[in-house]
Design a protein around this motif. Structure first.
Motif, mmCIF file in Angstrom:
data_model
loop_
_atom_site.group_PDB
_atom_site.id
_atom_site.type_symbol
_atom_site.label_atom_id
_atom_site.label_comp_id
_atom_site.label_asym_id
_atom_site.label_seq_id
_atom_site.Cartn_x
_atom_site.Cartn_y
_atom_site.Cartn_z
ATOM 1 N N LYS A 1 -5.988 0.877 4.584
ATOM 2 C CA LYS A 1 -6.261 0.081 3.365
ATOM 3 C C LYS A 1 -7.455 0.658 2.603
ATOM 4 C CE LYS A 1 -4.455 -4.330 5.055
ATOM 5 N NZ LYS A 1 -4.822 -5.673 5.562
ATOM 6 N N TRP A 2 -8.517 0.999 3.349
ATOM 7 C CA TRP A 2 -9.700 1.574 2.696
ATOM 8 C C TRP A 2 -9.421 2.995 2.201
ATOM 9 C CZ3 TRP A 2 -13.727 -0.807 0.764
ATOM 10 C CH2 TRP A 2 -14.084 -2.071 1.262
ATOM 11 N N TYR B 1 -13.734 4.975 3.562
ATOM 12 C CA TYR B 1 -13.854 4.914 2.093
ATOM 13 C C TYR B 1 -15.187 5.516 1.646
ATOM 14 C CZ TYR B 1 -14.796 2.647 -2.441
ATOM 15 O OH TYR B 1 -15.146 2.392 -3.740
ATOM 16 N N LYS C 1 -14.480 0.429 6.523
ATOM 17 C CA LYS C 1 -14.963 0.872 5.209
ATOM 18 C C LYS C 1 -15.610 2.256 5.266
ATOM 19 C CE LYS C 1 -17.967 -0.533 1.338
ATOM 20 N NZ LYS C 1 -19.102 0.389 1.447
ATOM 21 N N GLU D 1 -6.899 5.490 -4.701
ATOM 22 C CA GLU D 1 -6.713 4.808 -5.993
ATOM 23 C C GLU D 1 -7.859 5.112 -6.951
ATOM 24 O OE1 GLU D 1 -4.177 1.558 -6.617
ATOM 25 O OE2 GLU D 1 -3.390 3.507 -6.010
ATOM 26 N N GLU D 2 -9.057 5.283 -6.372
ATOM 27 C CA GLU D 2 -10.247 5.563 -7.197
ATOM 28 C C GLU D 2 -10.445 7.061 -7.441
ATOM 29 O OE1 GLU D 2 -13.602 3.488 -5.528
ATOM 30 O OE2 GLU D 2 -12.564 1.552 -5.583
ATOM 31 N N TYR E 1 0.864 -1.188 0.000
ATOM 32 C CA TYR E 1 0.000 0.000 0.000
ATOM 33 C C TYR E 1 0.897 1.234 0.000
ATOM 34 C CZ TYR E 1 -3.663 -3.312 1.220
ATOM 35 O OH TYR E 1 -4.550 -4.364 1.202
ATOM 36 N N HIS F 1 -6.531 3.978 1.129
ATOM 37 C CA HIS F 1 -5.724 3.743 -0.071
ATOM 38 C C HIS F 1 -6.632 3.430 -1.262
ATOM 39 C CE1 HIS F 1 -3.020 1.448 -2.786
ATOM 40 N NE2 HIS F 1 -2.113 2.297 -2.339
ATOM 41 N N LYS F 2 -7.638 2.600 -1.039
ATOM 42 C CA LYS F 2 -8.590 2.261 -2.113
ATOM 43 C C LYS F 2 -9.313 3.520 -2.613
ATOM 44 C CE LYS F 2 -12.777 -0.575 -2.888
ATOM 45 N NZ LYS F 2 -12.525 -1.008 -4.273
ATOM 46 N N THR G 1 -15.644 8.652 -0.853
ATOM 47 C CA THR G 1 -16.437 8.482 -2.078
ATOM 48 C C THR G 1 -17.542 9.533 -2.159
ATOM 49 O OG1 THR G 1 -15.939 6.115 -2.039
ATOM 50 C CG2 THR G 1 -17.785 6.803 -3.429
#
Length: 461
Positions: free
Chosen positions: A395-396, A345, A342, A402-403, A3, A398-399, A349
């Motif tokens: 981790k979330w 994230y 989550k 990434e998006e 990550y 990072h996701k 979003t």
């Protein structure tokens, strides 16, 4: 899995003046609402412990900032105490405080730890509270002048300013649910304080922009996603009203410069609207931020109410929903809060999709543990649970990045175990353990782990 985070990512932690400094009645500081409330009702504080000494940052800031550097911090957020800088809220500036904050900022810069400075973290000067606090529009101007004083004193060095930390908390605690001073339970007064806080925010933003300094100004909001129990329309409606009241009531004016019409209609319908004066909406529109701090600890899960509201009960947000405990949820057994990684994230979003992908960073996230000394092994707190907690959220995060989410950093709450409002030192959150008897700081396992993450600008798992 590796990550890796974007270049120049902010790695650090957050704290506040009242919770760390100590010297509450020394060095020319005026009384704030916490000092006053403790003098009136010490029984309302865990084990009767006040913030008078806190974690002695006032005396130890140089060595503490060195400790930040030791675990890889490139940034750190704290606040300037209004009652320390301007003891009566207005008027005379306290020269000792001017020098103290200047020294703290200089020391951070010297150690390569960027100062992120917040102007209000729950600590209204008592002199201002006595004339009504944020219910009184005079106090909004006093706050804006305090903010301008800070910008003029430190804006040459501070490039990240925040008007308020979690502005909804003094509203909830002080005017709805009786867990902060002045212990009022009155929704109309709560909505007035909430609205006036955003007017004060906008006034401070206006002052900052007028000075044409080369930094950013923002606000820090605790954005708690409201998850419905089910897709039943009644549950969805309950979650939407929660979102309007607890998130969008501050997020929309801060990022969009206006309030959600749906919230306005709801408050009008129940006769809970604050007084809106000529020019207020134009002022709110000028308060749009450059950078959003996001505090996230746990989700809010709700469902439609199961019982009718008692006709004589005071009007409350809970008239529209019940809290819901999701079966199988993951818990922090030491604090009683749900862990839902989550959520971070989902917040990113939402900001990306509905708020123009406003530049943001995670300004607080953390895991409180009561009785943490039980994890002491050979003189060090082995807090693997905190490492797992941070890792899960990163981790979330990072996701989300990434998006395409515009997230620039991550700060843990907090650096050294600190004093926490009514809970004192009951729940420990720090990278460093604090011994209350000796004030000795000892790095926990999580602090050493975080140093590695910061150095590598990421981690492998």
């Amino acid at each position: 899995m590796k990550y890796q985070f974007p270049q120049n990512f902010y790695w650090g932690s957050a704290a506040s003046a009242t919770q760390t400094e100590g010297e509450a009645f020394q060095a020319g500081k005026g009384t704030n609402i916490w000092d006053h409330w403790y003098q009136q009702e010490p029984n309302r504080f865990h084990n009767g412990v006040s913030a008078t000494e806190a974690s002695t940052f006032y005396r130890n800031y140089q060595s503490d900032i060195q400790l930040m550097k030791d675990i890889g911090h490139n940034s750190f957020r704290t606040s300037i105490s209004w009652s320390r800088l301007i003891p009566n809220g207005v008027g005379e500036v306290n020269r000792e405080a001017v020098e103290f904050y200047s020294n703290v900022i200089d020391e951070q810069i010297k150690q390569g730890v960027q100062p992120f400075i917040c102007l209000f973290h729950f600590d209204m000067p008592m002199a201002m509270q006595e004339i009504g606090g944020f219910e009184n529009r005079e106090v909004l101007d006093a706050y804006a002048n305090f903010a301008e004083t800070c910008f003029k004193l430190y804006g040459d060095r501070v490039k990240h300013w925040f008007t308020f930390n979690e502005p909804i908390v003094p509203v909830e605690g002080g005017y709805l649910y009786d867990f902060h001073y002045p212990n009022v339970v009155d929704f109309k007064r709560a909505s007035t304080v909430a609205f006036h806080t955003m007017l004060a925010h906008a006034k401070a933003v206006e002052k900052y922009r007028a000075l044409d300094q080369d930094g950013q100004i923002g606000i820090i909001l605790n954005l708690t996603p409201s998850y419905p129990r089910s897709q039943n329309p009644a549950d969805l409606k309950a979650a939407n009203i929660c979102d309007l009241m607890f998130n969008r009531s501050f997020l929309d004016p801060a990022v969009k410069g206006e309030y959600p019409q749906e919230l306005v209609e709801l408050l009008k319908q129940h006769d809970q609207m604050p007084v809106v004066e000529v020019g207020d909406c134009e002022l709110i529109a000028k308060g749009k931020i450059d950078l959003l701090g996001v505090n996230y600890y746990q989700p809010r899960r709700v469902k439609a109410r199961e019982n009718a509201v008692h006709p004589e009960a005071p009007f409350m947000p809970e008239h529209f929903f019940d809290y819901y405990e999701m079966p199988g949820r993951k818990m922090n057994p030491h604090r009683g809060w749900e862990i839902y990684e989550k959520g971070v994230y989902d917040i990113l979003t939402n900001l990306k999709d509905n708020y123009g992908n406003v530049p943001c960073y995670i300004s607080e996230n953390g895991m409180g543990v009561e009785g943490e000394e039980k994890f002491l092994v050979d003189g060090q707190i082995q807090d693997d649970y905190r490492i797992d907690f941070i890792k899960g959220h990163l981790k979330w995060l990072h996701k989300g990045i990434e998006e395409g989410a515009n997230c620039l950093g991550y700060h843990l709450w907090t650096f050294i175990d600190n004093w926490s409002w009514c809970n004192a030192y009951k729940n420990r959150y720090g990278f460093y353990q604090l011994d209350l008897k000796t004030q000795k700081r000892s790095v926990k396992k999580s602090g050493e782990w975080y140093a590695g993450v910061s150095k590598a600008n990421g981690f492998e798992d």
